[in-house]
Write an enzyme that holds these catalytic residues in place. Sequence first.
Site, PDB file in Angstrom:
ATOM      1  N   GLN A  97       3.552   5.990  10.509  1.00  0.00           N
ATOM      2  CA  GLN A  97       3.824   4.817   9.684  1.00  0.00           C
ATOM      3  C   GLN A  97       5.336   4.554   9.613  1.00  0.00           C
ATOM      4  OE1 GLN A  97       3.474   4.580   5.384  1.00  0.00           O
ATOM      5  NE2 GLN A  97       2.030   2.878   5.597  1.00  0.00           N
ATOM      6  N   TYR A 183       7.550  -2.220  -0.623  1.00  0.00           N
ATOM      7  CA  TYR A 183       8.716  -1.803   0.152  1.00  0.00           C
ATOM      8  C   TYR A 183       9.310  -3.007   0.906  1.00  0.00           C
ATOM      9  CZ  TYR A 183       7.134   2.658  -1.475  1.00  0.00           C
ATOM     10  OH  TYR A 183       6.767   3.680  -2.305  1.00  0.00           O
ATOM     11  N   ARG A 230       0.026  -2.373   7.703  1.00  0.00           N
ATOM     12  CA  ARG A 230      -0.617  -2.166   6.402  1.00  0.00           C
ATOM     13  C   ARG A 230      -0.094  -3.197   5.399  1.00  0.00           C
ATOM     14  NH1 ARG A 230      -1.094   3.046   2.307  1.00  0.00           N
ATOM     15  NH2 ARG A 230      -3.357   3.006   2.260  1.00  0.00           N
ATOM     16  N   GLY A 328      -7.566   8.167   1.422  1.00  0.00           N
ATOM     17  CA  GLY A 328      -6.288   8.787   1.118  1.00  0.00           C
ATOM     18  C   GLY A 328      -6.463  10.095   0.383  1.00  0.00           C
TER      19      GLY A 328
HETATM   20  C1  8OZ Z   1       3.520   7.683  -3.295  1.00  0.00           C
HETATM   21  C2  8OZ Z   1       4.770   8.221  -3.569  1.00  0.00           C
HETATM   22  C3  8OZ Z   1       5.847   7.801  -2.847  1.00  0.00           C
HETATM   23  C4  8OZ Z   1       5.693   6.846  -1.855  1.00  0.00           C
HETATM   24  C5  8OZ Z   1       3.422   4.087  -0.710  1.00  0.00           C
HETATM   25  C6  8OZ Z   1       4.875   5.431   0.652  1.00  0.00           C
HETATM   26  O1  8OZ Z   1       3.001   3.804  -1.834  1.00  0.00           O
HETATM   27  C7  8OZ Z   1       4.280   5.285  -0.519  1.00  0.00           C
HETATM   28  C8  8OZ Z   1       4.448   6.304  -1.589  1.00  0.00           C
HETATM   29  C9  8OZ Z   1       3.355   6.733  -2.332  1.00  0.00           C
HETATM   30  O2  8OZ Z   1       3.165   3.385   0.270  1.00  0.00           O
END
Ligand code: 8OZ
Length: 376
Positions: A97, A183, A230, A328
Amino acid sequence: MTSLFDAFDLAGLKLANRIVMAPLTRNRSPRAVPLPMTARYYAQRASAGLIVTEGTAITRQGQGYADVPGLYTAEALAGWRTVTDAVHAQGGRIVVQLWHVGRVSHVSLQADGQAPVAPSAVQANGKTYVIGADGRGGFVPTSMPRALDAAELPGIVQDYRRAARAALDAGFDGVEIHAANGYLLDQFLRRGANRRSDAYGGAIDHRARLLLEVVDAVTTETGPGRTGIRLSPVTPSNDLSDPEPQPLFEYVARGLARHDMSYIHVIEGATGGDRDYRQGLQAFDYDALRAAYRDAGGRGAWMVNNGYDLDLAQQALASGRADLVAFGRPYISNPDLVRRLREGLPLADADRATFYGGGAEGYVDYPNVEGSIQPA
Ligand code: 8OZ
């Protein structure tokens, strides 16, 4: 009728079943380098039809939490080579990813203590995980980001492209672009974090521009059928929101249909929580999202995620709502999840205290249903 346990042809990549191990952040890669036990962890889970690794930073700038792995040093890539070899030795398939956190970071994680980058200088109301000089981990508020200049965006697209090339060279079967959960790419998409007035903000086609540029660059680099993506159209994760997600994500779906994607991975509802979570006035229509993609000629597999159990997953496949189902949290404590689901065996509970950070405990010590740890 289609079942979770049927094989699947993912653009020429043969998957043994339709169960996917979803990406799970575990914070066990000091200096962004996967450890030998990371190879063991993924190899233990190789009976999944496909493994999607934990989010993996494409650059140091893209890192937002302590001890997440990266794809930007020779040492990290050598670490990942041991992981891909270990998974392939067990007959598994694995994609990485590609992650850039944008504003969900902290100055202490950035080069020279710089501010994290984002579409706009809007701080996320949330926390990230850092390790202090004394070696102790803890949660701190995310730092105030600085807005990216439009002239910097081609460099970020290049960073994704370079990471995709490095991933294939390290033996991955493909890549997944992380455009979910608040993000960087999601920050550009959704209005809660994007206040820009240039070609990358405002109207839907502007907000989707960076994402589609990244998709174009990465699919060109990997070749057809090796890039997945995603999305999480309504999740409130990392303080992100949009008042009108339906037309935005249908636009994205039509844009993705113009590229040769291996799969579209959709988190339904609030990530790790309520499947019926809503943003905006109407409930999000995931069937309409899929229809938008298919009607525009999209041929990638449709992967669904969030709180699926065996029955819900089988229904999704039987009804044609999905081709693949990603699990998950069950994968943390059930390395042989495929077998347990197939034989109706009970699932083991996971220990929350060891989800993020730490060592082998809660990571590579969950046994299979017979009580042994395989491969050792
Ligand atoms: C949980 C803790 C830190 C990062 C996401 C990459 O929510 C994460 C993530 C999940 O996609």
